[in-house]
Write an enzyme that holds these catalytic residues in place. Structure first.
Site, PDB file in Angstrom:
ATOM      1  NE  ARG A  83       7.446 -10.410  -4.864  1.00 56.24           N
ATOM      2  CZ  ARG A  83       6.222  -9.998  -5.163  1.00 56.24           C
ATOM      3  NH1 ARG A  83       5.299  -9.898  -4.233  1.00 56.24           N
ATOM      4  NH2 ARG A  83       5.912  -9.647  -6.389  1.00 56.24           N
TER       5      ARG A  83
ATOM      6  CE  LYS B 284       1.823  -9.683  -2.029  1.00 60.10           C
ATOM      7  NZ  LYS B 284       0.912  -9.940  -3.168  1.00 60.10           N
TER       8      LYS B 284
ATOM      9  CD  GLU C 149      -1.160  -8.331 -12.499  1.00 61.52           C
ATOM     10  OE1 GLU C 149      -0.068  -8.794 -12.127  1.00 61.52           O
ATOM     11  OE2 GLU C 149      -1.935  -7.724 -11.738  1.00 61.52           O
TER      12      GLU C 149
ATOM     13  CG  ASN D 152      -0.494 -13.240  -2.866  1.00 60.79           C
ATOM     14  OD1 ASN D 152       0.132 -12.426  -2.189  1.00 60.79           O
ATOM     15  ND2 ASN D 152      -1.187 -12.894  -3.943  1.00 60.79           N
TER      16      ASN D 152
ATOM     17  CG  ASP E 111       1.696  -4.445  -9.701  1.00 60.50           C
ATOM     18  OD1 ASP E 111       2.625  -5.247  -9.871  1.00 60.50           O
ATOM     19  OD2 ASP E 111       0.540  -4.781  -9.377  1.00 60.50           O
TER      20      ASP E 111
ATOM     21  NE  ARG F 158      -3.114 -10.454 -10.741  1.00 54.46           N
ATOM     22  CZ  ARG F 158      -4.267  -9.809 -10.652  1.00 54.46           C
ATOM     23  NH1 ARG F 158      -5.178  -9.921 -11.593  1.00 54.46           N
ATOM     24  NH2 ARG F 158      -4.532  -9.032  -9.624  1.00 54.46           N
TER      25      ARG F 158
ATOM     26  CD  GLU G 124      -0.911  -6.569  -3.805  1.00 52.10           C
ATOM     27  OE1 GLU G 124      -0.706  -7.754  -4.085  1.00 52.10           O
ATOM     28  OE2 GLU G 124      -1.071  -5.685  -4.658  1.00 52.10           O
TER      29      GLU G 124
ATOM     30  CE  LYS H  14       5.426  -6.759  -7.999  1.00 49.10           C
ATOM     31  NZ  LYS H  14       3.960  -6.656  -8.096  1.00 49.10           N
TER      32      LYS H  14
END
Ligand code: GCV
Length: 679
Positions: free
Chosen positions: A303, A266, A371, A189, A343, A147, A270, A338
């Protein structure tokens, strides 16, 4: 006295910079003072600490005002990383409890000098709102940025630690100048290899450069690191061998980076590994890392961005996962949440987790990189978005429990407080792709330092520092910046619509988007629910009841479509096309109105900017002009795509005063941009 002295020196400020600009100097465009000025005053410091000396150096080089005495005084601990600036016996006196406070005060003085601003009545005392003011880089070890829209990563992993780019220091200085004191170098990630000794040596090199600027380094870690790096049979946090692995690894990190900040994680989100892979909770996973970091003073930012494709509304899942764990986290764990429950959409309600967990430290995560707001092609000034969340009242401990108060240490005065944002920085000359995207980096830093600042104050400061202090320019530029985020909401997703972006890369509209076999919660129809009756996600008690996750009276307000703020209406309600809005228009007409307004706003931004041609340097004028053109075209694309598509459900005409579509829906559906989300 102080006022007058500064004023005299402010007269030296020249309205336009004659030199050609590429945006690389950001808001730090001071020119060194002449020898004459330098000899007329002194800048003294009572400590030889490298950061204190840096403060002295910055002032010596750029300060046009009177003499300054910089003092570190440990008795002033209550100032934390802040400072006091006063004036006595013909000199400015700066007091700070820590050397970095002197550096922040130096930038405060230089900001005053350059903005020719109103000078606060002395003494000035500033104590930061948050202890940790941190950027999250989503930078990968291969140099791409998830992103990222401003080129590749600043971190040259293949060259480090031997070759040091001068931009590392410039980066540190830019952050220090707005009070940012921490950075997570790598993507959430996370590649496990960041914890390899070879990479830790590279991390050390960066940490050494950042340290004098008061910036501590943190790393994102992959929960499976013990398995991937050292072949452990699993990463189950309840196993002694796994715990020991982390303890050893943490020890190694601190040997290289003694002021290392901690880990960002994280997990079980995902596709990332996490404690749930072994039947353990998020708290058990976080606590294992927290225990390893504790002896060194490190923390874990864990997170809360977790969701999976179940029948439960995605917007509810983080709350359901984390609230039951409220008492389970160690006190050196902060749950990083967040700003909204989905998101980083152009508008979301605040995340109901804020204020729901009474015992757990919580921090906000914003996204500076755009993003979901047109990448670095669209001008969207994000301070109003950040403020909207920070000022939201959660009612967690009664009225006044704003997100800011829940997170800034008011709730847990004995623990560290923090605020994070995903960076928009890359190796582009102007750092952020769009010259105006620099304002969002700036605004995050300024709000992390003092969340009471207004968006307008910050915009004005940034304009003066980044361009110049010409009144016409400031006024007109503010008129572009201030409504710009709302303009994006208008032409992309007004009235609470959300996540109707093109699949995966998220640039452009795809409200019709569908992928065979794809996850429902990644499909636009999951969010807009358009049908012949109406549009919107029913999150009331007749639907998913996400509204019920908020404290009273917010739950009642969001849950009742007559009370719900209209800018969140379709977030919480499925509303008939003929529903009468407060304006007297039907929902369909109102939707048309907003999309049209968004397009018109972008045209106005173009016009206002064109009028400023002779008030700004050519390179930046042209760069911004061409981006505004893209934005105006994209706004039209969004308007036509959404209205033509939703029209297939409501079967109503677009009111005549609304600009006619210039695209055909079938053509728009054929657009498939080949973008990756790794730059
Ligand atoms: C880093 C969204 C983004 C992902 C990002 C994720 C996250 O889903 O599209 O690119 O991953 O948020 O915040 O973890």
């Amino acid at each position: 006295m102080f006022r007058i002295q500064l004023f005299v020196f402010f007269l030296y400020v020249w309205p336009f910079s004659a030199r050609s600009e590429d945006g690389s100097r950001l808001w730090l465009r001071y020119d060194p003072v002449s020898d004459v000025v330098a000899q007329r005053r002194t800048v003294q410091v009572n400590q030889k600490h490298e950061t204190a000396l840096l403060a002295q150096h910055e002032l010596n080089t750029y300060w046009r005002g009177t003499s300054i005495q910089l003092n570190v005084d440990q008795k002033e601990a209550k100032l934390k990383e802040g400072y006091r600036i006063s004036f006595s016996a013909g000199a400015i006196r700066v007091t700070a409890a820590r050397p970095v406070g002197l550096l922040y005060a130096a930038y405060h003085l230089l900001r005053l000098q350059e903005t020719v601003g109103e000078i606060d009545p002395l003494p000035i005392e500033e104590i930061p709102s948050y202890d940790i003011r941190i950027l999250n880089h989503w930078d990968n070890l291969d140099g791409s940025i998830e992103r990222g829209y401003a080129g590749r990563s600043l971190w040259k992993w293949t060259e480090l630690p031997d070759k040091i780019s001068p931009r590392y220091t410039e980066y540190a200085r830019a952050n220090a100048s707005i009070g940012i004191n921490a950075t997570v170098l790598n993507n959430v990630n996370a590649s496990p290899y960041i914890l390899n000794t070879a990479y830790l040596e590279k991390v050390r090199a960066l940490a050494d450069i950042f340290r004098p600027y008061g910036i501590r380094v943190y790393l994102s870690v992959n929960f499976s690191s013990p398995v991937i790096l050292d072949g452990l049979k699993d990463a189950d946090p309840s196993r002694l061998e796994v715990q020991d692995w982390w303890k050893k690894k943490v020890k190694e990190v601190y040997k290289l980076v003694p002021d290392f900040g901690g880990f960002l994680v994280k997990a079980n989100s995902e596709g990332q590994p996490g404690p749930q892979d072994y039947g353990r909770t998020h708290a058990e996973g976080a606590n294992m890392l927290a225990d390893a970091l504790k002896p060194f003073g490190g923390i874990v930012m864990w997170r809360a961005f977790v969701y999976s494709p179940t029948s439960e509304d995605r917007a509810k899942q983080a709350y359901l996962e984390f609230v039951p764990l409220d008492k389970a986290f160690r006190d050196n764990v902060i749950v990083q949440i967040k700003n909204g429950p989905i998101d980083f959409q152009p508008r979301e309600p605040f995340n109901p987790l804020f204020g729901a967990m009474q015992h757990t430290s919580q921090m906000v995560e914003f996204q500076i990189t755009q993003e979901y707001l047109g990448f670095s092609n669209h001008l969207a000034y994000l301070a109003p978005l950040f403020k909207e969340t920070l000022d939201s009242d959660t009612y967690g401990r009664g009225a006044g429990s704003t997100v800011a108060k829940v997170t800034d240490g008011t709730w847990h005065p004995k623990r560290v407080s923090a605020i994070a944002a995903v960076a928009n920085i890359g190796e582009d000359r102007n750092w952020t792709g769009h010259d105006f995207a620099q304002a969002n980096w700036y605004a995050f830093g300024r709000l992390a330092w003092r969340h009471e600042l207004s968006s307008e104050q910050i915009a004005e400061e940034w304009i003066k520092l980044t361009f110049h202090t010409d009144e016409t320019f400031i006024r007109s530029t503010k008129e572009i910046m201030m409504p710009s985020r709302e303009a994006v909401v208008n032409y992309m997703m007004p009235l609470g619509l959300h996540h109707i972006f093109a699949f995966d890369h998220h640039y452009g509209p795809e409200p019709w988007g569908d992928r065979k076999g794809g996850r429902a919660d990644w499909m636009p129809w999951y969010y807009h629910n358009a049908d012949s009756i109406g549009i919107g996600f029913n999150r009331t008690d007749t639907g998913s009841d996400a509204a019920g996750q908020y404290h009273a009276p917010i739950a009642e307000i969001y849950g009742d479509r007559t009370l719900c703020p209209e800018n969140l209406l379709l977030w919480f309600h499925h509303v008939p096309w003929d529903y009468r809005m407060r304006s007297g228009r039907t929902l369909w007409e109102e939707l048309c109105e907003h999309y049209d307004r968004g397009v018109k706003q972008t045209r106005r931004f173009q016009e206002s900017w064109d009028r400023l041609e002779h008030h700004v340097d050519q390179p930046r004028f042209l760069a911004v002009q061409s981006k505004l053109k893209i934005q105006a075209k994209d706004a039209m694309w969004w308007k036509d795509a959404c209205l033509l598509y939703f029209q297939t459900f409501c079967k109503k005409p677009i009111p005549f005063h609304i600009e006619r579509p210039i695209h055909a829906l079938d053509d728009l559906k054929k657009i498939k941009l080949q973008l990756t989300h790794h730059n």
